[in-house]
Design a protein around this motif. Structure first.
Motif, PDB file in Angstrom:
ATOM      1  N   LEU A   4      -9.891  84.796 -21.370  1.00 25.58           N
ATOM      2  CA  LEU A   4     -10.779  84.037 -22.258  1.00 25.58           C
ATOM      3  C   LEU A   4     -10.236  83.978 -23.687  1.00 25.58           C
ATOM      4  CD1 LEU A   4     -14.184  85.420 -20.946  1.00 25.58           C
ATOM      5  CD2 LEU A   4     -13.363  83.071 -20.735  1.00 25.58           C
ATOM      6  N   VAL A  20     -20.401  92.938 -20.317  1.00 26.47           N
ATOM      7  CA  VAL A  20     -21.661  92.672 -19.611  1.00 26.47           C
ATOM      8  C   VAL A  20     -21.398  91.805 -18.379  1.00 26.47           C
ATOM      9  CG1 VAL A  20     -23.926  91.552 -19.801  1.00 26.47           C
ATOM     10  CG2 VAL A  20     -23.076  92.978 -21.683  1.00 26.47           C
ATOM     11  N   MET A  21     -20.514  90.812 -18.535  1.00 28.40           N
ATOM     12  CA  MET A  21     -20.195  89.941 -17.392  1.00 28.40           C
ATOM     13  C   MET A  21     -19.464  90.715 -16.300  1.00 28.40           C
ATOM     14  SD  MET A  21     -19.163  86.171 -18.779  1.00 28.40           S
ATOM     15  CE  MET A  21     -17.681  86.661 -19.639  1.00 28.40           C
ATOM     16  N   GLY A  31     -21.532  94.577 -15.611  1.00 27.98           N
ATOM     17  CA  GLY A  31     -22.916  94.366 -15.161  1.00 27.98           C
ATOM     18  C   GLY A  31     -23.035  93.291 -14.104  1.00 27.98           C
ATOM     19  N   GLY A  32     -22.105  92.323 -14.114  1.00 23.95           N
ATOM     20  CA  GLY A  32     -22.144  91.228 -13.152  1.00 23.95           C
ATOM     21  C   GLY A  32     -21.165  91.432 -12.013  1.00 23.95           C
ATOM     22  N   LEU A  33     -19.916  91.044 -12.256  1.00 25.19           N
ATOM     23  CA  LEU A  33     -18.915  90.974 -11.187  1.00 25.19           C
ATOM     24  C   LEU A  33     -18.753  92.287 -10.415  1.00 25.19           C
ATOM     25  CD1 LEU A  33     -16.934  88.864 -10.057  1.00 25.19           C
ATOM     26  CD2 LEU A  33     -15.191  89.813 -11.557  1.00 25.19           C
ATOM     27  N   LYS A  41     -22.540  93.825  -9.032  1.00 25.70           N
ATOM     28  CA  LYS A  41     -23.214  93.077  -7.955  1.00 25.70           C
ATOM     29  C   LYS A  41     -22.381  93.084  -6.672  1.00 25.70           C
ATOM     30  CE  LYS A  41     -26.641  92.395 -10.453  1.00 25.70           C
ATOM     31  NZ  LYS A  41     -27.656  93.442 -10.267  1.00 25.70           N
ATOM     32  N   MET A  65     -18.297  78.664 -18.887  1.00 31.44           N
ATOM     33  CA  MET A  65     -17.415  79.818 -18.659  1.00 31.44           C
ATOM     34  C   MET A  65     -16.299  79.431 -17.698  1.00 31.44           C
ATOM     35  SD  MET A  65     -16.836  82.872 -19.610  1.00 31.44           S
ATOM     36  CE  MET A  65     -18.341  83.060 -20.560  1.00 31.44           C
ATOM     37  N   LYS A 124     -13.736  77.533 -19.609  1.00 34.01           N
ATOM     38  CA  LYS A 124     -12.923  78.424 -20.451  1.00 34.01           C
ATOM     39  C   LYS A 124     -11.868  79.138 -19.617  1.00 34.01           C
ATOM     40  CE  LYS A 124     -16.245  79.637 -24.061  1.00 34.01           C
ATOM     41  NZ  LYS A 124     -17.059  80.739 -24.592  1.00 34.01           N
ATOM     42  N   LEU A 125     -12.229  79.459 -18.369  1.00 35.43           N
ATOM     43  CA  LEU A 125     -11.304  80.190 -17.498  1.00 35.43           C
ATOM     44  C   LEU A 125     -10.382  79.239 -16.727  1.00 35.43           C
ATOM     45  CD1 LEU A 125     -13.805  82.873 -16.175  1.00 35.43           C
ATOM     46  CD2 LEU A 125     -11.824  83.303 -17.641  1.00 35.43           C
ATOM     47  N   ASP A 136     -17.493  83.916  -8.404  1.00 31.00           N
ATOM     48  CA  ASP A 136     -17.249  85.007  -9.365  1.00 31.00           C
ATOM     49  C   ASP A 136     -17.833  84.666 -10.741  1.00 31.00           C
ATOM     50  OD1 ASP A 136     -15.997  86.601  -7.535  1.00 31.00           O
ATOM     51  OD2 ASP A 136     -13.972  86.367  -8.352  1.00 31.00           O
ATOM     52  N   VAL A 174     -21.563  84.969 -10.592  1.00 30.65           N
ATOM     53  CA  VAL A 174     -21.965  86.382 -10.556  1.00 30.65           C
ATOM     54  C   VAL A 174     -21.849  86.996 -11.956  1.00 30.65           C
ATOM     55  CG1 VAL A 174     -21.379  88.659  -9.608  1.00 30.65           C
ATOM     56  CG2 VAL A 174     -21.399  86.655  -8.111  1.00 30.65           C
ATOM     57  N   MET A 175     -20.778  86.651 -12.672  1.00 31.25           N
ATOM     58  CA  MET A 175     -20.608  87.172 -14.034  1.00 31.25           C
ATOM     59  C   MET A 175     -21.674  86.635 -14.982  1.00 31.25           C
ATOM     60  SD  MET A 175     -16.561  87.431 -14.887  1.00 31.25           S
ATOM     61  CE  MET A 175     -16.229  85.680 -14.876  1.00 31.25           C
ATOM     62  N   GLY A 225     -25.641  86.902 -12.984  1.00 31.37           N
ATOM     63  CA  GLY A 225     -25.980  88.301 -12.666  1.00 31.37           C
ATOM     64  C   GLY A 225     -25.689  89.250 -13.807  1.00 31.37           C
ATOM     65  N   GLY A 226     -24.694  88.896 -14.649  1.00 33.37           N
ATOM     66  CA  GLY A 226     -24.309  89.766 -15.765  1.00 33.37           C
ATOM     67  C   GLY A 226     -24.889  89.287 -17.078  1.00 33.37           C
ATOM     68  N   LEU A 227     -24.196  88.344 -17.704  1.00 31.24           N
ATOM     69  CA  LEU A 227     -24.505  87.928 -19.082  1.00 31.24           C
ATOM     70  C   LEU A 227     -25.967  87.518 -19.275  1.00 31.24           C
ATOM     71  CD1 LEU A 227     -22.991  87.624 -21.764  1.00 31.24           C
ATOM     72  CD2 LEU A 227     -22.617  85.216 -21.185  1.00 31.24           C
TER      73      LEU A 227
END
Lengths: 259, 259
Positions: free
Chosen positions: A52, A74-75, A78-80, A83, B48, B51-52, B71, B74-75, B78-80
């Motif tokens: 990024l 956090v992504m 907490g996410g990838l 989960k 996102m 960006k990736l 992915d 999920v980031m 589920g995360g941010l």
């Protein structure tokens, strides 16, 4: 007699190895009694930050968590990572539930005070909501914690996973007889860092002092062992340090720490 | 008499507006009784992905969720998005706990069968673990669901947030008298899409049929209203569609749907 609780912290190198992670999760899912998994994020957050275009900021060799780096943590944590571990454990028959310290108000921290260095959004733990985590365990859930906390005012914070594991272990001693497992790439605490087979199988308060004086415990092992003895001094029954085979309950070599 | 449960689904436009989101969370935290929040991710996942360097894949105008896109979902979901909502609700005194369908085995789905199009890692819901979600609510937690499910075999899946909200509402009718709120950018279902004030304040099965025949409900509103009547036909007491002010309990205009 109190029920037993196992808290297993897994390090970054295990997270990055898909097969190794799956084996570890299999072993974890076979562990008896109440249990909690705690994971770091390893290099995945750094990799994602690089993709990024977010540069890892360092001051005096210490990593700084600015707002962008926190979002990445956090992504990824907490996410990838979290989960996917939760889904895999569900597939293995363990009723896991993914947690940051914000979830269920489980771990409150404060932003580290600025002294010589402003570490940014890094949290030092103030309190574990043991009753909340206990109620999840009692309901049959297996919490999976990532390395994030919150300040109770809406702000997420990055917190060392080893510390999260030891604070959870200490907080839950009121409800359980607690054993803490630090699972990493080595077979245990080594007497000689260049000899993988020089595992010190038992360390107590007395030998810990000697090992410190002799400089055998140094670098990254210093904060890890500090966390271990902090936990033991606060009623955690036993701490074990070793590689994944330690969790498999095989006859294996690892380091056991007691007071 | 059963206790009441409010399930509030918030759309992408609210997620993307920080102030609007905070106001919504304030209103949500003031709602009485058991409650669940369900959120989508809006454009943040697409941003996102861009960006990736991950291109959104489309077939016949439908989005395909390949492994990379999953992915990102999920980031971001589920995360941010999820963890920040949870932290903010904690700051507002609501004991929130972030959930995907994998957490607590709460929502099991299967990968959508390939017919004309292979949608990739998209999940169609098979079962809600109402007992598990009920136990969280009984313990005093307020679940915050993102738009992810799992197949029970270790695989996460992307699932429409509107559908997650309606399936949760239906699943929990065994324990609660359930009201479902769909909160989006408009004041309700509009008779004339170009007139923001043409809100239809009440729709029942009879007028629904007429509105469909007259073509007044079309495009994106079709699946939304299908979810609403699916919920009503499966014992959900009431469904409301409107903007954030609906949650604030002000005297406001929105659409109420009943059988």
């Amino acid at each position: 007699m109190k029920e037993t609780l196992s808290i297993v912290k897994i390090g970054g190198n295990i997270i990055e190895d898909n097969d190794g992670l799956f084996q570890l999760l299999q072993s974890f899912s076979h562990m008896k009694g109440a249990k909690i998994l705690v994971h770091g994020g390893g290099k995945k957050a750094t990799e994602m930050g690089n993709k990024l275009g977010i540069e890892a900021k360092m001051t005096n060799g210490r990593r700084i968590t600015d707002a962008q780096s926190l979002d990445v943590a956090v992504m990824v944590y907490g996410g990838l990572v979290n989960k996917n571990i939760v889904a895999k454990l569900q597939g293995l028959g363990t009723n896991s539930i993914g947690m940051s310290g914000a979830d269920g108000g489980s771990i409150r921290a404060h932003k580290r005070a600025v002294q010589e260095v402003d570490f940014g959004f890094v949290g030092d733990i103030e309190a574990v909501n043991a009753q909340g985590v206990f109620s999840l365990l009692q309901t049959g859930f297996t919490p999976v914690f990532c390395a994030l906390t919150h300040d109770g005012k809406g702000q997420l914070l990055n917190t060392n996973a080893d510390t999260i594991a030891s604070e959870l272990a200490v907080g839950l001693t009121s409800h359980f007889e607690t054993t803490l497992y630090y699972c990493f790439e080595k077979k245990g605490v080594l007497r000689n860092v260049s000899d993988e087979n020089s595992v010190i199988t038992h360390i107590d308060s007395h030998s810990y002092k000697t090992l410190l004086e002799e400089g055998i415990i140094s670098d990254g092992m210093l904060p890890k062992l500090h966390n271990c003895f902090y936990a033991l001094q606060n009623k955690v029954k036993k701490v074990c340090i070793g590689d994944s085979s330690m969790i498999r309950n095989e006859s294996t070599t690892f380091t056991t720490l007691t007071l």
